[in-house]
Design an enzyme around this catalytic site. Structure first.
Site, PDB file in Angstrom:
ATOM      1  N   LYS A 245       1.287   5.098  -5.103  1.00 12.19           N
ATOM      2  CA  LYS A 245       1.828   4.135  -4.127  1.00 12.19           C
ATOM      3  C   LYS A 245       2.056   2.768  -4.765  1.00 12.19           C
ATOM      4  CE  LYS A 245      -1.517   4.437  -1.076  1.00 12.19           C
ATOM      5  NZ  LYS A 245      -2.431   5.357  -1.738  1.00 12.19           N
TER       6      LYS A 245
ATOM      7  N   ARG B 164      -7.536   5.449 -15.212  1.00 14.01           N
ATOM      8  CA  ARG B 164      -6.772   4.256 -14.839  1.00 14.01           C
ATOM      9  C   ARG B 164      -7.495   2.988 -15.303  1.00 14.01           C
ATOM     10  NH1 ARG B 164      -4.552   3.367  -8.762  1.00 14.01           N
ATOM     11  NH2 ARG B 164      -6.716   3.150  -8.121  1.00 14.01           N
TER      12      ARG B 164
ATOM     13  N   ARG C 248     -11.613   0.059 -12.055  1.00 12.86           N
ATOM     14  CA  ARG C 248     -12.023  -0.311 -10.700  1.00 12.86           C
ATOM     15  C   ARG C 248     -13.334   0.374 -10.340  1.00 12.86           C
ATOM     16  NH1 ARG C 248      -6.775   0.377  -6.851  1.00 12.86           N
ATOM     17  NH2 ARG C 248      -8.396   1.258  -5.528  1.00 12.86           N
TER      18      ARG C 248
ATOM     19  N   ARG D 133     -12.954   9.315  -1.705  1.00 12.73           N
ATOM     20  CA  ARG D 133     -11.727   8.671  -1.198  1.00 12.73           C
ATOM     21  C   ARG D 133     -10.698   9.736  -0.817  1.00 12.73           C
ATOM     22  NH1 ARG D 133     -10.230   5.109  -6.048  1.00 12.73           N
ATOM     23  NH2 ARG D 133      -8.508   4.368  -4.785  1.00 12.73           N
TER      24      ARG D 133
HETATM   25  P1  AMP Z   1      -6.318   1.013  -2.397  1.00  6.77           P
HETATM   26  O1  AMP Z   1      -6.190  -0.026  -3.448  1.00  6.77           O
HETATM   27  O2  AMP Z   1      -5.166   1.031  -1.434  1.00  6.77           O
HETATM   28  O3  AMP Z   1      -6.647   2.381  -2.939  1.00  6.77           O
HETATM   29  O4  AMP Z   1      -7.578   0.589  -1.486  1.00  6.77           O
HETATM   30  C1  AMP Z   1      -8.886   0.514  -2.040  1.00  6.77           C
HETATM   31  C2  AMP Z   1      -9.925   0.613  -0.936  1.00  6.77           C
HETATM   32  O5  AMP Z   1      -9.752  -0.477  -0.007  1.00  6.77           O
HETATM   33  C3  AMP Z   1      -9.863   1.861  -0.083  1.00  6.77           C
HETATM   34  O6  AMP Z   1     -10.514   2.967  -0.687  1.00  6.77           O
HETATM   35  C4  AMP Z   1     -10.565   1.397   1.192  1.00  6.77           C
HETATM   36  O7  AMP Z   1     -11.965   1.326   1.020  1.00  6.77           O
HETATM   37  C5  AMP Z   1     -10.057  -0.039   1.317  1.00  6.77           C
HETATM   38  N1  AMP Z   1      -8.804  -0.075   2.098  1.00  6.77           N
HETATM   39  C6  AMP Z   1      -7.556  -0.432   1.676  1.00  6.77           C
HETATM   40  N2  AMP Z   1      -6.651  -0.323   2.662  1.00  6.77           N
HETATM   41  C7  AMP Z   1      -7.337   0.111   3.756  1.00  6.77           C
HETATM   42  C8  AMP Z   1      -6.964   0.450   5.083  1.00  6.77           C
HETATM   43  N3  AMP Z   1      -5.702   0.368   5.511  1.00  6.77           N
HETATM   44  N4  AMP Z   1      -7.950   0.875   5.927  1.00  6.77           N
HETATM   45  C9  AMP Z   1      -9.231   0.959   5.544  1.00  6.77           C
HETATM   46  N5  AMP Z   1      -9.648   0.688   4.294  1.00  6.77           N
HETATM   47  C10 AMP Z   1      -8.721   0.273   3.402  1.00  6.77           C
END
Ligand code: AMP
Length: 205
Positions: free
Chosen positions: A13, A122, A151, A162
């Site tokens: 994404k 990553r 990360r 996740r």
């Molecule tokens: P990402 O970078 O999009 O993979 O987001 C990293 C982490 O942030 C996720 O695993 C969630 O813990 C939190 N997070 C990001 N976006 C959301 C969302 N829309 N709803 C809930 N948690 C989120």
């Protein structure tokens, strides 16, 4: 154009968002980036979000919805935006629909075992650039020179949690938006350039 990028963590994404943002000249809104920036600034929201993120869990809806609502009210979102990592639950999608319905939902579908390989290798930079150890072994970012890091949530055990959160809470959004006739499915098991070509092609047709 108001677009949602949907897909499992590691489906690509963020990579596609960077390309689409340039192509359509719309702001890229990543809730994950918003949380990471809050964490590095040591804010209360950051501390709260980190306790969920480090466990591979989703941050509670009301916190995420508030952040996105206030961001979408900013002037640069008037003519379009690209949401990356939001919505991730049905209540988030309902809140977004009540605020601003989107035009389309790009669903990047990638094999989960490939994702585990992608994410454990990553390496991220604070500037937003992302690398993979198999193709980039340097310690610093090629773009800004910043030190690359893994990360906290890119550890295998957390990645699997996740992915489970995705299957249980986020995957139902494909059906939710499917009923609105807004879903564009793309194959995420290809190179980033091929995925991008497929996205643009499908969005134009
Ligand atoms: P990402 O970078 O999009 O993979 O987001 C990293 C982490 O942030 C996720 O695993 C969630 O813990 C939190 N997070 C990001 N976006 C959301 C969302 N829309 N709803 C809930 N948690 C989120």
């Amino acid at each position: 154009m108001k677009i949602i990028l949907l897909g499992a963590p590691g489906a690509g994404k963020g990579t596609q968002a960077a390309k689409l943002k340039e192509y359509y000249n719309i702001p890229h809104i990543s809730t994950g980036d918003a949380f990471r920036s809050n964490i590095s600034q040591g804010t209360e929201i950051g501390l709260y979000a980190k306790s969920f993120m480090d466990k591979g869990l989703l941050v509670p809806d009301e916190v995420v919805i508030k952040i996105v609502e206030s961001r979408l009210k900013e002037a640069d979102c008037k003519d379009g935006f690209l949401l990356d990592g939001f919505p991730r639950t049905i209540p988030q999608a309902e809140a977004l629909d009540a605020l601003i319905p989107v035009d389309c939902v790009v669903n990047i579908d990638a094999d989960h075992e490939k994702i585990v390989k992608r994410l454990t290798g990553r390496r991220s930079c604070k500037c937003g650039e992302v690398y993979h150890i198999s193709t980039y072994s340097a310690a610093n970012c090629a773009k800004c020179g910043g030190e690359l890091y893994t990360r906290d949530d890119d550890k295998e055990e957390t990645i699997r949690k996740r992915l489970s959160a995705f299957v249980e809470q986020t995957a139902p959004l494909v059906e939710y938006y499917g009923k609105q006739g807004k879903v564009v499915n793309v194959n995420g098991n290809q190179s980033p350039d091929s995925v991008f070509a497929e996205v643009v092609n499908k969005l134009q047709s």
